[in-house]
Design a protein around this motif. Structure first.
Motif, short mmCIF file in Angstrom:
data_model
loop_
_atom_site.label_atom_id
_atom_site.label_comp_id
_atom_site.label_asym_id
_atom_site.label_seq_id
_atom_site.Cartn_x
_atom_site.Cartn_y
_atom_site.Cartn_z
N LEU A 152 -31.16 -13.57 -20.38
CA LEU A 152 -30.21 -12.63 -21.09
C LEU A 152 -29.59 -11.45 -20.19
O LEU A 152 -28.67 -10.58 -20.74
CB LEU A 152 -30.75 -11.88 -22.21
CG LEU A 152 -29.59 -11.20 -23.35
CD1 LEU A 152 -28.58 -12.15 -24.04
CD2 LEU A 152 -30.35 -10.23 -24.23
N ASP A 153 -29.96 -11.43 -18.88
CA ASP A 153 -29.32 -10.22 -18.19
C ASP A 153 -27.87 -10.35 -18.28
O ASP A 153 -27.10 -11.30 -18.31
CB ASP A 153 -30.18 -10.58 -16.75
CG ASP A 153 -29.76 -9.42 -15.81
OD1 ASP A 153 -28.29 -9.45 -15.39
OD2 ASP A 153 -30.45 -8.63 -15.60
N LYS A 154 -27.36 -9.07 -18.15
CA LYS A 154 -25.81 -9.03 -18.43
C LYS A 154 -24.94 -9.48 -17.15
O LYS A 154 -23.81 -9.59 -17.27
CB LYS A 154 -25.43 -7.62 -18.78
CG LYS A 154 -25.63 -6.53 -17.68
CD LYS A 154 -25.46 -5.27 -18.23
CE LYS A 154 -25.65 -4.28 -17.44
NZ LYS A 154 -27.07 -4.36 -16.63
N LYS A 155 -25.73 -9.96 -15.99
CA LYS A 155 -25.01 -10.33 -14.85
C LYS A 155 -24.76 -11.80 -14.86
O LYS A 155 -24.40 -12.52 -14.12
CB LYS A 155 -25.60 -9.87 -13.65
CG LYS A 155 -25.09 -8.81 -12.87
CD LYS A 155 -25.35 -7.17 -13.71
CE LYS A 155 -26.78 -6.94 -13.66
NZ LYS A 155 -27.05 -5.75 -14.13
N SER A 156 -25.54 -12.42 -16.18
CA SER A 156 -25.56 -13.75 -16.04
C SER A 156 -24.09 -14.38 -16.51
O SER A 156 -23.38 -13.77 -17.44
CB SER A 156 -26.70 -14.43 -16.78
OG SER A 156 -26.37 -14.20 -18.34
N ALA A 157 -23.64 -15.49 -15.98
CA ALA A 157 -22.37 -16.00 -16.45
C ALA A 157 -22.76 -17.10 -17.27
O ALA A 157 -23.37 -18.05 -16.68
CB ALA A 157 -21.65 -16.69 -15.28
N GLN A 158 -22.34 -17.02 -18.71
CA GLN A 158 -22.76 -17.99 -19.72
C GLN A 158 -24.12 -18.58 -19.61
O GLN A 158 -24.42 -19.77 -19.73
CB GLN A 158 -22.00 -19.43 -19.25
CG GLN A 158 -20.33 -19.15 -19.21
CD GLN A 158 -19.52 -18.82 -20.26
OE1 GLN A 158 -20.15 -19.20 -21.52
NE2 GLN A 158 -18.30 -18.46 -20.20
N GLY A 159 -25.20 -18.00 -19.66
CA GLY A 159 -26.62 -18.02 -19.75
C GLY A 159 -27.18 -18.43 -18.62
O GLY A 159 -28.45 -18.40 -18.59
#
Lengths: 356, 356
Positions: free
Chosen positions: A318-325
């Motif tokens: 769920l880290d906000k730096k993740s792209a589409q999960g």
């Protein structure tokens, strides 16, 4: 005394040196100080030549980066009768800077903020670049804005009263800055870790200045984290997961970052991106000399928290730096040079997080 | 069908016409609908050709413009696994637009927002221009941001199910738009108030389009309310005080604005700024035909609230449009032409607010 220009949508200067707090110019318009109950008794007096309303004081620690505290601060700005021409002066560490910057973004849709960071961590990192945030139950820093301050004043004298554990923790972000963009800084620190931890003002002025220079270069090129700015997240995908799993505030941010750096170096070594195979050991040694854990296992031992791999992996997704999960990582090629957007496969991540 | 371009820091279009909701293009990235429990059962279905997560539903009404609801919405965006590439689609009236715009500003420091206003008030006013907000105990809209949407879709068919009181209330902002920048609109509405209140789609498309055109002109010239944009606050210093003293949600915003317009006209007449002395009476007559109170006394009678002058004056002194504690007013010269920044003396304000 150093002064570093930040070229953002709204340009401003970071001033660094001992004794700056007593020399602050009077902000335009009505001014309110936001601080915490540890910092205010020590340093609010140094601002007494400024005309300000009664300071707003929140409890120290990560728990104040909450929606409830944010609402309270906004209410107190209103009670102080602050209008749109007002300025919020954030005096404290990263929590105060993040909370104060966000309050200033929101109050009447935006008033000025001036940052006076009083911890090493906030001087070298969070006070520069305009990121603000509070935490949600679902994750750290999930609610925030980009809010460039009017100015930053880093008075390194305030580091003299910092608890040694907090000073140590700040070196997590210092080593990060060196790995991102100042290889010489690693060499410069290695022989004088004692002066660093003793709070030597000259040594600390030099360190803060060099770290802010690295950050200034990065945020000037990419204010809103569209691309290059991601390099500042080196070690942070791991660090945020560690902080979340341990419970916010249980493990100091800089300590989590230090361990995150080591994990990122190990990951880079595993996928053979890291050109300098001695670097993980060298950084581990330096962290040890600075009194920081040299790896995740040592952090587990010190904190008494098992930091179970599945929990860490869930938090990372769920880290906000993740792209589409699928989380992306900043990895190191060699000291001073990083790769901003690398995927890592689940198996590799799991093996990095598994106790040895 | 009309399309109006808004020239903001981030340009976008407002689409106006019947049936638009069923024709919405798929937003980029993962999409979440925010709506309330009145609107969602009526209109969420019309968006069913879009790929979205489960909608986030909040209670209808002004109470949802709170910090607590904002925190809940942000938490649900996180629970839905939305990342930075996401879009929030705000389907509802002004409360949903203000709350959703603010949530989109803050979630991971900013995701996209698309507004689908479903009330006359939000179509002609709050969905255009990028203002977002929640209320604090100390005052209305005290915490917010400027957040330009990706697009606005005003489907006038949704006005067909609007409660008549809410439709009436929307005409407060319509008359305001006419007074600010479209004198002909007053004349155009006067002979067809019945069609207006019957929800005639053609009449309403024309009205919404003309009001959005006035607003587009103003906000394109002054996105962040540094100067000219203040004219949009015509009647609002009075209106906010009325809403606050009555208790948020007790008096509909548009009704408070209608009475605020009359007070502003009366103030302009008192200081001989108003060139057309027949205008207060003419606007009062029009408000009456639309079923709105024609002045403050009639609002007192209808609402059963005494709206005491000292309480109203106290509330105005904290209005966020005030400069250093002394409230400024937008006043009318003649229909279509306003004066943005007039002080009024306390005695005059008191006499305007005193029951006759």
């Amino acid at each position: 005394m150093a002064q570093i220009a930040i070229e953002a949508s709204r340009p401003y200067a970071v001033h660094i040196g001992p004794g700056l707090l007593t020399e602050l110019p009077q902000p335009d318009g009505p001014t309110v100080i936001l601080s915490d109950s540890t910092v205010a008794p020590l340093y609010a007096d140094r601002l007494s030549n400024l005309r300000t309303s009664d300071p707003i004081i929140v409890p120290p620690g990560e728990d104040s980066k909450s929606f409830a505290t944010l609402e309270r601060v906004l209410g107190e700005l209103a009670n102080a009768g602050l209008d749109r021409s007002g300025t919020l002066l954030a005096l404290g560490g990263g929590v105060i800077g993040d909370l104060g910057g966000l309050a200033a973004s929101l109050y009447m849709r935006g008033i000025e903020v001036i940052h006076c960071p009083t911890t090493l961590l906030s001087m070298v990192d969070s006070s520069v670049g305009g990121k603000t945030a509070v935490n949600l139950a679902s994750g750290k820093n999930l609610a925030g804005t980009f809010k460039q301050p009017q100015a930053v004043y880093a008075d390194v004298e305030t580091l003299g009263t910092l608890e040694i554990e907090e000073l140590r923790s700040g070196f997590g972000e210092v080593i990060k800055s060196a790995l991102i963009g100042d290889a010489d800084l690693l060499e410069w620190i290695e022989p004088q870790t004692e002066a660093c931890l003793a709070g030597d003002p000259e040594v600390l002025t030099e360190i803060v200045t060099r770290c802010v220079r690295v950050k200034a270069r990065v945020v000037s090129a990419d204010e809103r984290e569209a691309g290059r700015r991601k390099v500042l997240n080196l070690g942070h995908t791991f660090a945020h997961a560690i902080e979340q799993v341990a419970g916010y505030g249980e493990i100091p941010h800089g300590v989590a970052v230090a361990v995150g750096l080591v994990l990122a170096l190990e990951a880079g070594a595993e996928i053979q991106l890291l050109e300098d195979s001695s670097l993980p050991g060298r950084v581990g040694d330096l962290l040890e000399k600075l009194g920081l854990p040299r790896n995740l296992d040592e952090l587990r031992e010190r904190s008494g928290n098992s930091l179970a791999p599945p929990a860490l992996q869930r938090a990372m997704s769920l880290d906000k730096k993740s792209a589409q999960g699928s989380p992306r990582f900043v990895l190191v090629r060699r000291a001073g040079s990083v790769e901003p957007d690398s995927p890592l496969n689940e198996g590799l991540i799991e093996s990095l997080l598994t106790p040895r």
